[in-house]
Design an enzyme around this catalytic site. Structure first.
Site, PDB file in Angstrom:
ATOM      1  N   LYS A   1       0.811  -1.213   0.000  1.00  0.00           N
ATOM      2  CA  LYS A   1       0.000   0.000   0.000  1.00  0.00           C
ATOM      3  C   LYS A   1       0.848   1.269   0.000  1.00  0.00           C
ATOM      4  O   LYS A   1       0.367   2.332  -0.376  1.00  0.00           O
ATOM      5  CB  LYS A   1      -0.978  -0.028   1.159  1.00  0.00           C
ATOM      6  CG  LYS A   1      -1.975  -1.169   0.987  1.00  0.00           C
ATOM      7  CD  LYS A   1      -3.106  -1.118   1.977  1.00  0.00           C
ATOM      8  CE  LYS A   1      -4.148  -2.179   1.674  1.00  0.00           C
ATOM      9  NZ  LYS A   1      -3.684  -3.546   1.983  1.00  0.00           N
TER      10      LYS A   1
HETATM   11  C1  LIG Z   1      -4.361  -4.584   1.555  1.00  0.00           C
HETATM   12  C2  LIG Z   1      -3.605  -5.837   1.465  1.00  0.00           C
HETATM   13  C3  LIG Z   1      -4.022  -6.867   0.628  1.00  0.00           C
HETATM   14  C4  LIG Z   1      -5.311  -6.793  -0.164  1.00  0.00           C
HETATM   15  O1  LIG Z   1      -5.252  -5.808  -1.171  1.00  0.00           O
HETATM   16  P1  LIG Z   1      -6.601  -5.267  -1.839  1.00  0.00           P
HETATM   17  O2  LIG Z   1      -6.203  -4.147  -2.710  1.00  0.00           O
HETATM   18  O3  LIG Z   1      -7.475  -4.818  -0.690  1.00  0.00           O
HETATM   19  O4  LIG Z   1      -7.200  -6.398  -2.571  1.00  0.00           O
HETATM   20  C5  LIG Z   1      -3.237  -8.001   0.536  1.00  0.00           C
HETATM   21  N1  LIG Z   1      -2.108  -8.120   1.253  1.00  0.00           N
HETATM   22  C6  LIG Z   1      -1.674  -7.147   2.074  1.00  0.00           C
HETATM   23  C7  LIG Z   1      -0.427  -7.363   2.851  1.00  0.00           C
HETATM   24  C8  LIG Z   1      -2.401  -5.973   2.200  1.00  0.00           C
HETATM   25  O5  LIG Z   1      -1.957  -5.014   3.001  1.00  0.00           O
END
Ligand SMILES: *Cc1c(COP(=O)(O)O)cnc(C)c1O
Length: 454
Positions: free
Chosen positions: A110
């Protein structure tokens, strides 16, 4: 490029306005009015660019910012990553690659979007002279990444709702040990979906939203989706020529933001064959892509907590495209789903839309971490491990690694009998936790924001 709402109930807006608003005023999600066509000649030009340069070229297709400003924002967004490649690709065997997306400040993918969004917000505040209050909900990683994207930026306060006791202790520390005066972690009882529902209620209170200049930083913000498109191109360019013909991106999925970005990149011209939506035991998307029925189930806490989600906000963007960009039909489908907790895709066939899905429960996650480690020496975090549940044997698989394994020491230790550490995380353990416990209700959240803005 202008941006329109999936529900068609408000006028098209500029990139800057779409980023500033987050959710569209009609309750829909913003999308580019048309997707740019990225042709073979453009791909050729982009192939050798470094990460920031590629990101700049991509955003130049959408953003209404002067090029020099865009360039500065993009460059600064990727300065806090701990490897020069930003998104290194690791080869496990001839057919299996891992794209590591955890080298940013909070060690999860993210950061790619939120370091950039922080810069976009700062530009907006400078332009309008008006402070903003960012409000988000998180199952762990979004909150941490949002906080670190906005930490110390002038004119921004950030309020993050998260389910108390349902994020990992290290994720909580990343949010609550910042010592920053503009950061307010709000611990609520219940699940991530409760947090997200309360968040939506606050955003739907237009008067409040306007008065406090509220902005969303959740995966509903279109800038996040676009920022995530970039690494799919970057990864494709790092594959050996011979491996490029039949590429499947395998994406550990919760809110459907990450994999949607890849799929949108493919609609623009990225030569990817398919996408595997890899879920944990919270498998609404696995069930949807297997049967065409999108139906709520209860959230079951898992070893991969950032994927403990049943309502996948970005699903609406996907629906809009597969419903032939029919906003009225999208709106009706979403309203129907909200009312009945169920939606059936007319004429669904499994394997359609370049998507397939896989599922891993907690026992699978532990087993997969163990077997991947035994076979290749690679340590996958519990989210990434879900990606290994069902690799297509005839394909080149690029598994997106969404978090650093050191964020989840207990599961890793139980799988491989060993510890993985990160110096950044070790430092956090000595710092005090500052959090605010409040109910997951619109009135309580609004009161908290009001009193913090005095
Ligand atoms: C947010 C997250 C996900 C899922 O991603 P999305 O965009 O919500 O599908 C998977 N793995 C980790 C470590 C995350 O932080």
């Amino acid at each position: 490029m202008n941006f329109i709402s999936t529900r068609g109930g408000c006028p098209a807006v500029s990139f800057s306005d779409a980023v500033a608003q987050g959710l569209a005023p009609d309750g829909g999600l913003y999308l580019p009015e048309t997707l740019p066509a990225i042709d073979a000649a453009t791909l050729k030009k982009w192939e050798k660019l470094d990460y920031a340069a590629l990101c700049e070229e991509f955003f130049a297709l959408f953003a209404d910012l002067p090029r020099a400003q865009l360039s500065a924002i993009v460059k600064s967004a990727y300065t806090r990553f701990d490897v020069p490649e930003i998104a290194p690709m690791k080869k496990l065997d001839e057919k299996t690659f891992v794209l590591e997306l955890f080298h940013g400040p909070t060690l999860a993918f993210k950061d790619f979007a939120l370091q950039l969004l922080g810069g976009l917000y700062e530009a907006q505040i400078k332009r309008t002279g008006r402070a903003i209050n960012v409000l988000g909900a998180t199952s762990g990683d979004t909150g941490a990444a949002a906080i670190h994207g906005l930490l110390g930026r002038e004119g921004v306060r950030i309020f993050i709702l998260y389910p108390d006791g349902r994020v990992s202790p290290l994720q909580e520390r990343q949010m609550t040990c910042t010592g920053a005066a503009n950061v307010y972690p709000l611990a609520i009882p219940g699940t991530f979906d409760d947090a997200q529902a309360a968040l939506k209620d606050v955003f739907n209170d237009r008067a409040f939203k306007g008065q406090f200049n509220l902005s969303a930083i959740n995966s509903i913000n279109i800038a996040r989706v676009l920022a995530q498109c970039v690494y799919y191109f970057f990864a494709y360019f790092r594959l050996p020529e011979a491996a490029r013909a039949n590429v499947e991106f395998v994406v550990p999925t919760g809110n459907f933001g990450n994999v949607l970005a890849g799929w949108m990149a493919a609609r623009m011209g990225l030569p990817a064959k398919s996408f595997c939506v890899a879920t944990n035991q919270n498998d609404i998307l696995f069930r949807f892509f297997s049967t065409g029925v999108y139906e709520l189930g209860p959230v079951k806490p898992s070893h991969a907590p950032s994927m403990d989600i049943q309502v996948a906000s970005n699903f609406e963007r996907f629906l809009y495209y597969v419903m032939q960009e029919d906003a009225a039909a999208t709106k009706a489908a979403m309203e129907d789903f909200k009312k009945h907790g169920r939606f059936v895709m007319p004429g669904f066939k499994a394997g359609e839309y370049q998507f397939r899905a896989s599922r891993a429960d907690d026992a699978d996650i532990v087993r997969l971490i163990k077997t991947v480690h035994e076979k290749s020496g690679y340590v996958a975090d519990p989210h990434t491990a879900c990606g290994f549940a069902d690799l297509g044997p005839a394909k080149t698989s690029v598994v997106l690694s969404t978090a650093h394994p050191a964020k989840f020491p207990d599961v890793i230790a139980s799988a491989i009998g060993d510890e993985v550490k990160s110096p950044a995380l070790e430092k956090l353990k000595a710092l005090p936790i500052v959090k605010h416990k409040i109910p997951a209700e619109k009135a309580a959240i609004e009161d908290f924001i009001r009193s913090s803005c005095r």
